[in-house]
Design a protein around this motif. Structure first.
Motif, PDB file in Angstrom:
ATOM      1  N   PRO A  15       0.800  -1.232   0.000  1.00 29.08           N
ATOM      2  CA  PRO A  15       0.000   0.000   0.000  1.00 29.08           C
ATOM      3  C   PRO A  15       0.836   1.286   0.000  1.00 29.08           C
ATOM      4  O   PRO A  15       0.516   2.215  -0.747  1.00 29.08           O
ATOM      5  CB  PRO A  15      -0.816  -0.124   1.293  1.00 29.08           C
ATOM      6  CG  PRO A  15      -0.959  -1.587   1.497  1.00 29.08           C
ATOM      7  CD  PRO A  15       0.356  -2.161   1.050  1.00 29.08           C
ATOM      8  N   ASN A  64      -3.276  -0.083   6.593  1.00 27.27           N
ATOM      9  CA  ASN A  64      -3.132  -0.542   5.214  1.00 27.27           C
ATOM     10  C   ASN A  64      -2.514  -1.934   5.183  1.00 27.27           C
ATOM     11  O   ASN A  64      -1.561  -2.223   5.911  1.00 27.27           O
ATOM     12  CB  ASN A  64      -2.270   0.425   4.406  1.00 27.27           C
ATOM     13  CG  ASN A  64      -3.033   1.667   4.001  1.00 27.27           C
ATOM     14  OD1 ASN A  64      -4.248   1.725   4.099  1.00 27.27           O
ATOM     15  ND2 ASN A  64      -2.318   2.671   3.556  1.00 27.27           N
ATOM     16  N   CYS A  70      -5.955   0.151   1.277  1.00 28.75           N
ATOM     17  CA  CYS A  70      -4.896   0.990   0.726  1.00 28.75           C
ATOM     18  C   CYS A  70      -5.381   2.440   0.828  1.00 28.75           C
ATOM     19  O   CYS A  70      -5.610   3.111  -0.164  1.00 28.75           O
ATOM     20  CB  CYS A  70      -4.605   0.584  -0.720  1.00 28.75           C
ATOM     21  SG  CYS A  70      -3.170   1.414  -1.420  1.00 28.75           S
TER      22      CYS A  70
END
Length: 143
Positions: A15, A64, A70
């Motif tokens: 992410p 994340n 994300c």
């Protein structure tokens, strides 16, 4: 483009890398035309305008994980270069900082979003629509 479309960019990256690379590839160029420089290692954009400095920080969610989450949000800052000097002269002491404005994008009244108030999330939202919306709002509000 509908927000439910699942267009994903760089979904194979972590992410943090994904968010940074998407900003570098899709958002840095339009903002550079307005004088902003992208600092990838610091996840921020910055430009000077007269006695002020504008900064856009990309904050990445601590939760994340892979392509499950994300998420990120933006924090917009305006610094006054001469504020410390003015504050020292007027109050006879230095201020805590030279920030005259700081706010997360989702608290800015004119920030419009198809995705609701709050963080953006590349794992569940159409990445191209998010990019388009971020650029549009930054041009409308921050530039």
């Amino acid at each position: 483009m509908d927000k439910t479309d699942k267009v994903k960019i760089h979904a194979d990256l972590s992410p943090g890398e994904r968010i940074s690379l998407i900003f570098e590839e899709y958002i840095a160029q339009p903002l550079s035309l307005e004088g902003f420089k992208f600092y990838k290692s610091q996840s921020k954009f910055k430009r000077d305008v007269g006695p002020f400095s504008q900064q856009i920080n990309i904050s990445k969610d601590k939760w994340n994980r892979g392509d499950e989450t994300c998420a990120f949000w933006l924090i917009l800052f305006v610094y006054a270069k001469d504020y410390n000097k003015w504050h020292q002269l007027y109050y006879n002491k230095l201020p805590m900082n030279d920030i005259i404005f700081a706010e997360s994008h989702y608290h800015i009244p004119n920030w419009t979003s198809k995705f609701g108030k709050g963080k953006y999330d590349f794992s569940v939202q159409n990445n191209l629509a998010v990019i388009e919306e971020v650029i549009l709002n930054l041009k409308k509000i921050a530039i």
